[in-house]
Design an enzyme around this catalytic site. Sequence first.
Site, mmCIF file in Angstrom:
data_model
loop_
_atom_site.group_PDB
_atom_site.id
_atom_site.type_symbol
_atom_site.label_atom_id
_atom_site.label_comp_id
_atom_site.label_asym_id
_atom_site.label_seq_id
_atom_site.Cartn_x
_atom_site.Cartn_y
_atom_site.Cartn_z
ATOM 1 N N CYS A 21 0.866 -1.174 0.000
ATOM 2 C CA CYS A 21 0.000 0.000 0.000
ATOM 3 C C CYS A 21 0.904 1.225 0.000
ATOM 4 C CB CYS A 21 -0.986 -0.006 1.168
ATOM 5 S SG CYS A 21 -0.253 -0.057 2.788
ATOM 6 N N SER A 22 0.407 2.295 -0.605
ATOM 7 C CA SER A 22 1.238 3.469 -0.848
ATOM 8 C C SER A 22 1.478 4.326 0.386
ATOM 9 C CB SER A 22 0.606 4.335 -1.942
ATOM 10 O OG SER A 22 0.479 3.594 -3.121
ATOM 11 N N THR A 23 0.542 4.320 1.324
ATOM 12 C CA THR A 23 0.711 5.140 2.518
ATOM 13 C C THR A 23 0.471 4.282 3.754
ATOM 14 O OG1 THR A 23 -1.606 5.800 2.714
ATOM 15 C CG2 THR A 23 -0.210 7.155 1.286
ATOM 16 N N GLN A 26 -3.209 3.679 4.705
ATOM 17 C CA GLN A 26 -3.947 2.598 4.050
ATOM 18 C C GLN A 26 -3.573 1.292 4.734
ATOM 19 O OE1 GLN A 26 -2.328 3.018 0.130
ATOM 20 N NE2 GLN A 26 -3.921 4.425 -0.536
#
Length: 166
Positions: A21-23, A26
């Site tokens: 996940c990018s962050t 998340q």
Amino acid sequence: MTGTDTAAPARPGALIGYARCSTVAQDTEIQRAALAGYGVPAGRVYVDEGFTGTSTGRPGLDQALAAVHSGDTLIVPRLDRFARSVPDARSLADLIISRGARLQIGPTVYDPADPFGKMFFNILASFAEFEVDIIRLRTIEGMARARQRGKLKGKQPKLNGQQRAH
């Protein structure tokens, strides 16, 4: 076998999962559930949280790739969680295949020896790259609109005027 194979791997070997996940805000719960549904044991799932797909240093992916051996299958829930550009996807897939392992994207096992499988993989990688390009374009447009309305002023200084004067 032509194109792609949605059946279980023909060779015995470990199932290894990768989720990203990018962050850190998340979570990977949906991806982990998908991997569990494909038979990947929880202890064999490697995760990167807070790393974009364009990040070259992804420790979870590095660990997953290190765990892949001949006869194993690396499973990713979706291609856009694995790679964000066609060259990156090709490079990673070629590395996995060179080790005698297989790459499974969702329920589909990628077969690089088959021209249709190779074409299908490249099309999926093109769509993943297109998706990130569209997201980037929308972000730039949104920031420009916010800047025009005076809502986006850039990074605020750490010191106020009085602190700078001191």
